[in-house]
Design an enzyme around this catalytic site. Sequence first.
Site, short mmCIF file in Angstrom:
data_model
loop_
_atom_site.label_atom_id
_atom_site.label_comp_id
_atom_site.label_asym_id
_atom_site.label_seq_id
_atom_site.Cartn_x
_atom_site.Cartn_y
_atom_site.Cartn_z
N GLY A 38 0.79 -1.23 0.00
CA GLY A 38 0.00 0.00 0.00
C GLY A 38 0.82 1.28 0.00
O GLY A 38 0.31 2.35 -0.31
N SER A 39 2.10 1.17 0.34
CA SER A 39 2.95 2.35 0.48
C SER A 39 3.26 2.97 -0.87
O SER A 39 3.77 2.32 -1.78
CB SER A 39 4.26 1.94 1.17
OG SER A 39 5.30 2.83 0.86
N SER A 40 3.00 4.27 -0.98
CA SER A 40 3.27 4.98 -2.24
C SER A 40 4.75 4.94 -2.64
O SER A 40 5.07 4.61 -3.78
CB SER A 40 2.78 6.43 -2.11
OG SER A 40 3.11 7.17 -3.25
#
Length: 209
Positions: free
Chosen positions: A9-11
């Site tokens: 989920g981390s950009s």
Amino acid sequence: MVDFYYLPGSSPCRSVIMAAKAVGVELNKKLLNLQAGEHLTPEFLKINPQHTIPTLVDNGFALWESRAILVYLVEKYGKTDSLYPKCPKKRALINQRLYFDMGTLYQSFANYYYPQVFAKAPADPEAFKKIEAAFEFLNTFLEGQTYVAGDSLTVADIAILSTVSSFEVAKFDISKYANVNKWYENAKKVTPGWDENWAGCLEFKKYFD
């Protein structure tokens, strides 16, 4: 073998996934459960004393900070220099956009949304104004441009695409910024690894639903 410590989920992690795809590097993905403190184990602190993700380990060489990783991947593994050209002026513009992403655009996302998502804090209208200002800047950069730095896809597009897609799942209205919106629709089509980036976005979206 290139080990990659990440969360889907981390950009910043998603930008590395797209860059690796663009240069044909297969990542040995290692999920880190931050809530369980896996980033604070003695083993991981030896690799990255700052205990942040993403972290890349390429045959013993450890590197963190996503934008540094993007440049490293392209300089080491890129078949051409198109994603990070050797021309000093082109490279300087790309660097400026990478720093803009890190210090202004992505920072505005983190300052506004993370306290709400992770600390259940109320929305801060002053922090929201910083997001709007960041998008105004990006909109200006993209006036008459198909890409954020120069006339072809670069690591700057990859970094900013990852950030802007996070804004989309947070339900920020990108359509108000015509140049950004047009760039975003094109970038989704031409950036390698977009599908995996979007899958990570949908993981992240759960925090906003």
